[in-house]
Scaffold this active site. Structure first.
Site, PDB file in Angstrom:
ATOM      1  N   ASP A  54       0.847  -1.196   0.000  1.00 46.97           N
ATOM      2  CA  ASP A  54       0.000   0.000   0.000  1.00 46.97           C
ATOM      3  C   ASP A  54       0.879   1.241   0.000  1.00 46.97           C
ATOM      4  O   ASP A  54       2.087   1.156   0.169  1.00 46.97           O
ATOM      5  CB  ASP A  54      -0.873   0.004   1.274  1.00 46.97           C
ATOM      6  CG  ASP A  54      -0.012  -0.112   2.527  1.00 46.97           C
ATOM      7  OD1 ASP A  54       0.436   0.930   3.029  1.00 46.97           O
ATOM      8  OD2 ASP A  54       0.254  -1.242   3.008  1.00 46.97           O
TER       9      ASP A  54
ATOM     10  N   ASP B  20       0.601   3.575   2.298  1.00 48.50           N
ATOM     11  CA  ASP B  20       0.356   4.114   3.639  1.00 48.50           C
ATOM     12  C   ASP B  20      -0.830   5.096   3.562  1.00 48.50           C
ATOM     13  O   ASP B  20      -1.871   4.722   2.992  1.00 48.50           O
ATOM     14  CB  ASP B  20       1.640   4.729   4.217  1.00 48.50           C
ATOM     15  CG  ASP B  20       1.576   4.851   5.743  1.00 48.50           C
ATOM     16  OD1 ASP B  20       0.971   3.969   6.367  1.00 48.50           O
ATOM     17  OD2 ASP B  20       2.097   5.831   6.293  1.00 48.50           O
TER      18      ASP B  20
HETATM   19  N1  LIG Z   1       1.160   1.274   5.801  1.00 52.50           N
HETATM   20  C1  LIG Z   1       1.650   0.405   6.677  1.00 52.50           C
HETATM   21  N2  LIG Z   1       2.093   0.830   7.889  1.00 52.50           N
HETATM   22  C2  LIG Z   1       2.612  -0.055   8.776  1.00 52.50           C
HETATM   23  N3  LIG Z   1       2.683  -1.374   8.569  1.00 52.50           N
HETATM   24  C3  LIG Z   1       2.260  -1.829   7.387  1.00 52.50           C
HETATM   25  N4  LIG Z   1       2.231  -3.070   6.886  1.00 52.50           N
HETATM   26  C4  LIG Z   1       1.699  -3.016   5.655  1.00 52.50           C
HETATM   27  N5  LIG Z   1       1.376  -1.730   5.329  1.00 52.50           N
HETATM   28  C5  LIG Z   1       1.719  -0.975   6.401  1.00 52.50           C
END
Ligand SMILES: Nc1ncnc2[nH]cnc12
Ligand SMILES: CSC[C@H]1O[C@H](OP(=O)(O)O)[C@H](O)[C@@H]1O
Length: 288
Positions: free
Chosen positions: A210, A212
């Site tokens: 992703d 974030d």
């Molecule tokens: N955006 C994110 N922040 C922290 N841990 C994660 N693991 C997968 N995506 C994450």
């Protein structure tokens, strides 16, 4: 008794068992730090022995804060593993590290608060150097193994570990971006630091799942997004581990195996007898 593993794999989110392992044997290990997150599954891959441990437990019931990192590292060391590959899901803090890509990070920033982060305590002080927190040799081998798959892979990038279990605010995410950090997760600290104390080679294969929460045109990270991206991409990690195991030599010499050589601070006669005994697995070779 199964042979000493050429590699230990710590499976993170979405990876609770390792496909393709043959002659599988499941070992229940207990440690002075308590139970590891899961039994250790030993098996053969490409004709070599590999060990697998599920970081969050099989069924994912252990939060990043509650993972017993010390028990996990101790357990892997106790079965003779010398190298660890951590498979992690992470968020990306930069446009060019896109969901579906893989990153092999080379730096680590520790934003955790509530974790046991050292084996050294109770009257024995040691200061390892995590200046380069990941083993350069195993990280390069992981990269070579990943680029033989169809995955897009980036060698290098700094990885921040937040405490979790919540994801970040936009303010935090933008701050981490302004600091030039590449990816974000919740488990690499203290795992990498404990592996260094245990004198084990440790590298990370991080799946970007992703963007974030900073991206203006992508939705903020959610569990659904992470799981979906992992389901689409875990086969890359499985294939890469197969390539890695095929390529790894049985015999190797790495400076990670001497990480404590200049780290012990306490004058040996001042080490309490119980501590000397409890940490014998780490220090006997230096104090004998
Ligand atoms: N955006 C994110 N922040 C922290 N841990 C994660 N693991 C997968 N995506 C994450
Ligand atoms: C399920 S999203 C957050 C969760 O995923 C990552 O786990 P791991 O590093 O074990 O793959 C991240 O660190 C969080 O623990």
């Amino acid at each position: 008794m199964t042979a000493q593993p050429i590699l230990a794999v710590i499976g993170g989110s979405g990876l609770y068992q390792f496909e393709g392992l043959q002659d599988v044997e499941t070992i229940e290990v207990d440690t002075p730090y308590g139970k590891p997150s899961s039994p250790i599954v030993m098996g053969t891959l490409a004709g070599k022995t590999v060990a697998f441990l599920a970081r969050h437990g099989i069924g994912h019931f252990i939060s990043p804060t509650e993972v017993n990192y010390r028990a996990n590292i101790y357990a892997l060391k106790s079965i003779g593993a010398r190298r660890i590959v951590s498979i992690s899901a992470c968020g990306s803090l930069r446009e060019d590290y896109a969901p579906g890509h893989i990153v092999i990070p080379d730096q680590l920033i520790d934003f955790t608060r509530d974790r046991k982060r050292s084996f050294f305590e109770n009257g024995l002080v040691a200061h390892i150097s995590p200046a380069d927190p990941f083993c350069n040799e195993i990280s390069t081998e992981i990269y070579q193994a990943v680029i033989q798959t169809s995955a897009v892979c980036h060698l290098g990038g700094s990885f921040i570990t937040i405490e979790g279990p919540r994801f970040s605010t936009k303010g935090e995410s933008n701050l981490f971006r302004a600091w030039g950090i590449s990816i974000i997760g919740m488990t690499t600290s203290p795992e990498a630091f404990l592996a260094r104390e245990a004198e084990m080679c440790y590298g990370v294969l991080a799946h970007v799942t992703d963007y974030d929460v900073w991206h203006t045109s992508e939705a903020p990270v959610s569990v659904e997004m992470v799981v979906r991206t992992l389901q689409e991409n875990t086969h890359h990690a499985q294939e890469a581990i197969h390539n890695l195991v095929s390529a790894l030599p049985e015999d190797f010499d790495c400076k990670c195996s001497r990480a404590l050589a200049n780290a012990l601070m306490t004058n040996p006669p001042a080490i309490p007898a119980g501590t000397r005994q409890q940490l014998g697995w780490l220090i006997d070779k230096y104090l004998a």
